[in-house]
Design a protein around this motif. Structure first.
Motif, PDB file in Angstrom:
ATOM      1  N   GLY A   3      -7.449   8.417  -0.779  1.00  0.00           N
ATOM      2  CA  GLY A   3      -6.109   8.395  -1.362  1.00  0.00           C
ATOM      3  C   GLY A   3      -5.510   7.000  -1.451  1.00  0.00           C
ATOM      4  N   ILE A   4      -6.367   5.984  -1.406  1.00  0.00           N
ATOM      5  CA  ILE A   4      -5.870   4.616  -1.589  1.00  0.00           C
ATOM      6  C   ILE A   4      -6.705   3.922  -2.665  1.00  0.00           C
ATOM      7  N   ILE A  16       0.832  -1.200   0.000  1.00  0.00           N
ATOM      8  CA  ILE A  16       0.000   0.000   0.000  1.00  0.00           C
ATOM      9  C   ILE A  16       0.872   1.256   0.000  1.00  0.00           C
ATOM     10  N   ASP A  17       0.418   2.240  -0.801  1.00  0.00           N
ATOM     11  CA  ASP A  17       1.059   3.556  -0.799  1.00  0.00           C
ATOM     12  C   ASP A  17       2.433   3.583  -1.456  1.00  0.00           C
ATOM     13  N   HIS A  18       2.798   2.479  -2.119  1.00  0.00           N
ATOM     14  CA  HIS A  18       4.124   2.458  -2.734  1.00  0.00           C
ATOM     15  C   HIS A  18       4.161   3.154  -4.090  1.00  0.00           C
ATOM     16  N   LYS A  25       9.280   6.413  -6.081  1.00  0.00           N
ATOM     17  CA  LYS A  25       9.591   7.497  -5.137  1.00  0.00           C
ATOM     18  C   LYS A  25      11.104   7.689  -5.007  1.00  0.00           C
ATOM     19  N   GLY A  70      -3.092  -2.070  -2.773  1.00  0.00           N
ATOM     20  CA  GLY A  70      -2.035  -2.661  -1.960  1.00  0.00           C
ATOM     21  C   GLY A  70      -2.490  -2.995  -0.552  1.00  0.00           C
ATOM     22  N   HIS A  71      -3.591  -2.402  -0.134  1.00  0.00           N
ATOM     23  CA  HIS A  71      -4.088  -2.607   1.230  1.00  0.00           C
ATOM     24  C   HIS A  71      -4.358  -4.084   1.485  1.00  0.00           C
ATOM     25  N   SER A 102       7.447   9.161 -10.092  1.00  0.00           N
ATOM     26  CA  SER A 102       6.258   9.633 -10.805  1.00  0.00           C
ATOM     27  C   SER A 102       6.138  11.140 -10.670  1.00  0.00           C
ATOM     28  N   LYS A 103       6.842  11.670  -9.666  1.00  0.00           N
ATOM     29  CA  LYS A 103       6.767  13.104  -9.431  1.00  0.00           C
ATOM     30  C   LYS A 103       7.677  13.851 -10.410  1.00  0.00           C
ATOM     31  N   ASP A 120      12.740   9.956  -5.929  1.00  0.00           N
ATOM     32  CA  ASP A 120      13.063  11.356  -5.588  1.00  0.00           C
ATOM     33  C   ASP A 120      13.122  11.584  -4.082  1.00  0.00           C
ATOM     34  N   LYS A 163       1.841   2.686  -6.845  1.00  0.00           N
ATOM     35  CA  LYS A 163       1.410   1.917  -8.021  1.00  0.00           C
ATOM     36  C   LYS A 163       0.515   2.758  -8.926  1.00  0.00           C
ATOM     37  N   SER A 164      -0.520   3.345  -8.301  1.00  0.00           N
ATOM     38  CA  SER A 164      -1.475   4.100  -9.118  1.00  0.00           C
ATOM     39  C   SER A 164      -0.820   5.338  -9.723  1.00  0.00           C
ATOM     40  N   ALA A 165       0.020   5.975  -8.930  1.00  0.00           N
ATOM     41  CA  ALA A 165       0.700   7.170  -9.438  1.00  0.00           C
ATOM     42  C   ALA A 165       1.582   6.803 -10.633  1.00  0.00           C
TER      43      ALA A 165
HETATM   44  N1  LIG Z   1       7.412  11.954  -4.051  1.00  0.00           N
HETATM   45  C1  LIG Z   1       6.758  10.982  -4.659  1.00  0.00           C
HETATM   46  N2  LIG Z   1       5.557  10.659  -4.256  1.00  0.00           N
HETATM   47  C2  LIG Z   1       4.915   9.658  -4.885  1.00  0.00           C
HETATM   48  C3  LIG Z   1       5.502   8.959  -5.966  1.00  0.00           C
HETATM   49  N3  LIG Z   1       4.640   8.018  -6.377  1.00  0.00           N
HETATM   50  C4  LIG Z   1       3.555   8.122  -5.585  1.00  0.00           C
HETATM   51  N4  LIG Z   1       3.715   9.095  -4.689  1.00  0.00           N
HETATM   52  C5  LIG Z   1       2.767   9.464  -3.662  1.00  0.00           C
HETATM   53  O1  LIG Z   1       2.559   8.371  -2.784  1.00  0.00           O
HETATM   54  C6  LIG Z   1       1.210   8.290  -2.389  1.00  0.00           C
HETATM   55  C7  LIG Z   1       0.637   6.941  -2.737  1.00  0.00           C
HETATM   56  O2  LIG Z   1       0.630   6.765  -4.133  1.00  0.00           O
HETATM   57  P1  LIG Z   1      -0.362   5.785  -4.831  1.00  0.00           P
HETATM   58  O3  LIG Z   1       0.025   5.769  -6.266  1.00  0.00           O
HETATM   59  O4  LIG Z   1      -1.746   6.105  -4.527  1.00  0.00           O
HETATM   60  O5  LIG Z   1       0.046   4.461  -4.118  1.00  0.00           O
HETATM   61  P2  LIG Z   1      -0.556   3.033  -4.397  1.00  0.00           P
HETATM   62  O6  LIG Z   1       0.542   2.063  -4.406  1.00  0.00           O
HETATM   63  O7  LIG Z   1      -1.402   3.059  -5.611  1.00  0.00           O
HETATM   64  O8  LIG Z   1      -1.447   2.797  -3.121  1.00  0.00           O
HETATM   65  P3  LIG Z   1      -2.614   1.721  -2.956  1.00  0.00           P
HETATM   66  O9  LIG Z   1      -3.264   1.606  -4.285  1.00  0.00           O
HETATM   67  O10 LIG Z   1      -3.543   2.198  -1.954  1.00  0.00           O
HETATM   68  O11 LIG Z   1      -1.936   0.465  -2.589  1.00  0.00           O
HETATM   69  C8  LIG Z   1       0.486   9.398  -3.120  1.00  0.00           C
HETATM   70  O12 LIG Z   1       0.367  10.511  -2.239  1.00  0.00           O
HETATM   71  C9  LIG Z   1       1.419   9.747  -4.251  1.00  0.00           C
HETATM   72  O13 LIG Z   1       1.331  11.093  -4.660  1.00  0.00           O
HETATM   73  C10 LIG Z   1       6.784   9.345  -6.378  1.00  0.00           C
HETATM   74  O14 LIG Z   1       7.402   8.771  -7.295  1.00  0.00           O
HETATM   75  N5  LIG Z   1       7.382  10.368  -5.683  1.00  0.00           N
END
Ligand SMILES: Nc1nc2c(ncn2[C@@H]2O[C@H](COP(=O)(O)OP(=O)(O)OP(=O)(O)O)[C@@H](O)[C@H]2O)c(=O)[nH]1
Ligand SMILES: [Mg+2]
Length: 645
Positions: free
Chosen positions: A51-52, A25-27, A128, A75-76, A163-164, A130, A29-31
């Motif tokens: 935000g998940i 979770i929060d790693h 991430k 990811g949850h 992704s940023k 960055d 993936k979606s971004a």
């Molecule tokens: N700085 C930074 N933040 C990022 C990056 N990728 C994602 N984030 C942030 O990390 C948080 C989680 O990103 P998601 O893409 O929602 O993560 P996820 O893996 O899809 O999460 P779940 O689907 O809930 O498992 C968000 O606030 C994004 O903006 C990145 O490459 N750099």
């Protein structure tokens, strides 16, 4: 016009590949999916608010001759079952590991799931990037490589991305292209199967279901069967990657617009498939594999069972062993709580009840398994053949276990083989005398040894019958068949009998079956009695005696006398005119001649009194005789009279 043709040509060569995300979770993936495709895959209000990711999301990217369909998973840990519905059917795994957190529990669980589902290739994205310095990034890379050592991702590219800042995205795309290049195109000419992950109504369209097309193809106008309901429906239209297509092919995210059903009647876990090919099931024999990290599994354990997009509960019966240690594997019989459509070779995942955790998975070997039985000692060998054998070995083994014979449609339902594959395999086995094709269309196979047995039984039955009934010319074919019992199907009987006829061991005149060359042989006293019977009727003309009287006068017992009468009737020396009355053939011939003479001299009408006068018989005989002549079309009734024809 030229542009549409060009794009049609382009789409014909365009390769379709499904990329599935996985990771904690929060790693990110979606971004990452959004950074790659421009589409953020989260679509639910709640997902945006929290935000998940909660449920599956989808996005598309078309680039350099490849059409990528992204399936983004949550990811949850509470939504792993949604992740599982998305993981089925992916070609390339995009394993997402956040550089600031490295490997976490759902990184492992998702990866285990993909491995157990048989995913064969993938790319690792260190997201991430960055947020960390280069030392940390290097450390995470080493941890990832260490973790993946020995797995299908051992040599997969590990690409740091953000992704940023969009750093590394181009390299990641290159890696995805390279992985896509190694996928083998799935055969669109096989049976169609689409595990459904969503069903909804679309304004102006009606019911739409979506899924990852795992086999065959689908287009407007097709008839499809919805499993497990079994309803047959018509396809109104098909969309792939967000646009209407003529046919969707394997490896494509596919939306099917269905006629004749409310979207509320369709649920995730159901499957659209080619009609009349498959059978839903509640019991499957499988190869079950446990993860090394879990506990041992005992006989009778209940687990969550996931296959395709379906989810149910299974009770595990281990074949030939009482428990399964962590990291071990065994043949198992799974009794499912709900009926599902699943075919041989399909992968599945099992999860523990509490805490809910992925503990293993495997592949289906026999989708239409019997319940485990102590007597079924051949089952393990059979499952080994299903697991490792070639088509011939599998079909031979399957036939061997089908006491009643194996029909074509059963082979399809068990194997998903195409007609031609089944026929060719069956013919090779028949040539090698391993199975007998007892019916060609529809194809029915029986083990050669059963046909041999049935032939033997037929010979015995006919022989016994003729010994017990020496005065009967043979056994009725239908009696012979039913005497073999219900376990011998009609096709097997026919094939066995035909074999014996071809070998000239039996003959089958009319409805009878008899030993070749056998004749009814009469004992001297029987021959004499038979002559007596015939003479009694021949001498009586039309004034025939009663049958009972004639038989009673004979020197042999009633049963044999009756048989002799039957022989005379069969040979048409005597003719039964009514249940009570029997005439000699000669007497009837003379009667017909007399009527013909009457017609010539007196005209074609004759009354009952005149008929009686002409023949010199009483009304008791005249009426049945006239009715017989009517049936024989010698006369026809006209009011009280007869017309001589
Ligand atoms: N700085 C930074 N933040 C990022 C990056 N990728 C994602 N984030 C942030 O990390 C948080 C989680 O990103 P998601 O893409 O929602 O993560 P996820 O893996 O899809 O999460 P779940 O689907 O809930 O498992 C968000 O606030 C994004 O903006 C990145 O490459 N750099
Ligand atoms: Mg997400």
């Amino acid at each position: 016009m030229p542009t549409t043709m060009a794009s049609a040509a382009a789409s014909a060569v365009m390769k379709s590949v499904i990329i599935g995300t996985a990771g904690h979770i929060d790693h990110g993936k979606s971004a990452l999916v959004e950074a790659l495709t421009g589409t953020h895959p989260d679509r639910l209000e709640e997902e945006k608010r929290r935000g998940i990711t909660i449920d599956l999301g989808f996005a598309f990217l078309e680039e350099d001759g490849v059409r990528f369909g992204f399936v983004d998973v949550p990811g949850h840990e509470r939504f792993v079952s949604n992740m599982l519905a998305g993981a089925a059917g992916i070609d390339v795994l995009l394993l997402v590991i956040a550089a600031d957190e490295s490997i976490k529990p759902q990184t492992r669980e998702h990866f285990d799931i993909c491995r157990l589902l048989g995913v064969q290739r993938g790319v690792v994205a260190l997201t991430k990037s960055d947020l960390v310095d280069s030392d940390t990034l290097e450390l995470v890379r080493l941890e990832a490589e260490e973790y993946l050592r020995g797995s299908f991702l051992e040599n997969a590219p590990v690409v740091p991305v953000s992704s940023k800042t969009r750093a590394g995205l181009e390299e990641l795309k290159k890696s995805l292209h390279a992985a896509a290049g190694t996928t083998t195109a799935k055969d669109a000419s096989r049976y169609f199967r689409l595990p459904i992950d969503r069903a909804f109504a679309m304004k102006g369209f009606g019911s739409v279901v979506t899924g990852t097309l795992i086999s065959g193809s689908v287009g407007a106008g097709d008839e499809v069967e919805l499993f497990p309901a079994g309803e047959r429906l018509r396809v109104r239209g098909v969309h792939s990657a967000g646009r209407a297509v003529e046919r969707a092919t394997p490896g494509q995210r596919t939306a099917v617009n269905l006629a004749g059903i409310e979207h509320t009647a369709v649920k995730r876990g159901m499957v659209l498939a080619s009609p009349r090919k498959f059978r839903k099931t509640r019991r499957v024999d499988v190869r079950l594999e446990l993860l090394a990290s879990g506990r041992k599994m005992k006989q009778g354990t209940r687990v969550h069972f996931h296959a395709g997009t379906a989810e149910t509960i299974a009770e595990v019966f281990l074949h030939g062993q009482k428990e399964l240690p962590p990291g071990g594997s065994a043949f198992a019989n799974l009794k499912l709580q709900d009926e599902i459509l699943i075919v041989a070779g399909d992968r599945f995942i099992v999860r523990q009840f509490s805490p809910v955790l992925t503990i293993g998975g495997g592949a289906v070997l026999d989708p239409l398994a019997r319940r485990p039985m102590l007597r079924d000692t051949g089952r393990i060998a059979y499952l080994e053949t299903l697991e490792r054998g070639n088509r011939e070995e599998i079909l031979a083994a399957m036939t061997e276990r089908a006491i009643l014979g194996l029909g074509h449609e059963e082979v399809v339902a068990r194997t998903a083989w195409m007609d031609q594959e089944i026929r060719e395999t069956a013919e090779r086995l028949a040539d090698a005398s391993r199975v007998k094709i007892v019916s060609v269309d529809p194809l029915v196979l029986v083990p050669e040894k059963i046909v041999v047995e049935v032939r033997k039984k037929i010979l015995e039955k006919v022989d016994n019958f003729q010994k017990a009934n020496p005065l009967l010319p043979g056994m009725l074919r239908e009696d012979l068949r039913t005497s073999l019992g219900k376990r011998v199907r009609a096709e097997t009987f026919r094939a066995a009998l035909e074999g014996l006829l071809a070998q000239k061991r039996l003959e089958a005149p009319g409805e009878l079956v008899k030993k070749a060359g056998s004749e009814v042989t009469l004992q001297p006293e029987e021959a004499k009695a038979k002559d007596h019977i015939e003479a009694a009727f021949a001498g009586a003309g039309l004034q025939v005696p009663s049958v009972k009287e004639v038989l009673a006068k004979l020197a042999i017992e009633a049963k044999r006398a009756e048989r002799l009468l039957q022989i005379l009737l069969r040979d048409k020396n005597l003719v039964r005119v009514s249940p009570e009355l029997i005439f000699h053939r000669e007497a009837l011939a003379q009667l017909k001649a007399r009527l013909a003479g009457y017609k010539e001299s007196k005209g074609d009408r004759i009354s009952v009194p005149i008929f009686k006068e002409l023949t010199g018989i009483t009304r008791k005989y005249a009426i049945p005789l006239l009715e017989y002549l009517d049936r024989e079309r010698v006369t026809r009734r006209a009011g009280d009279d007869r017309v001589i024809l």
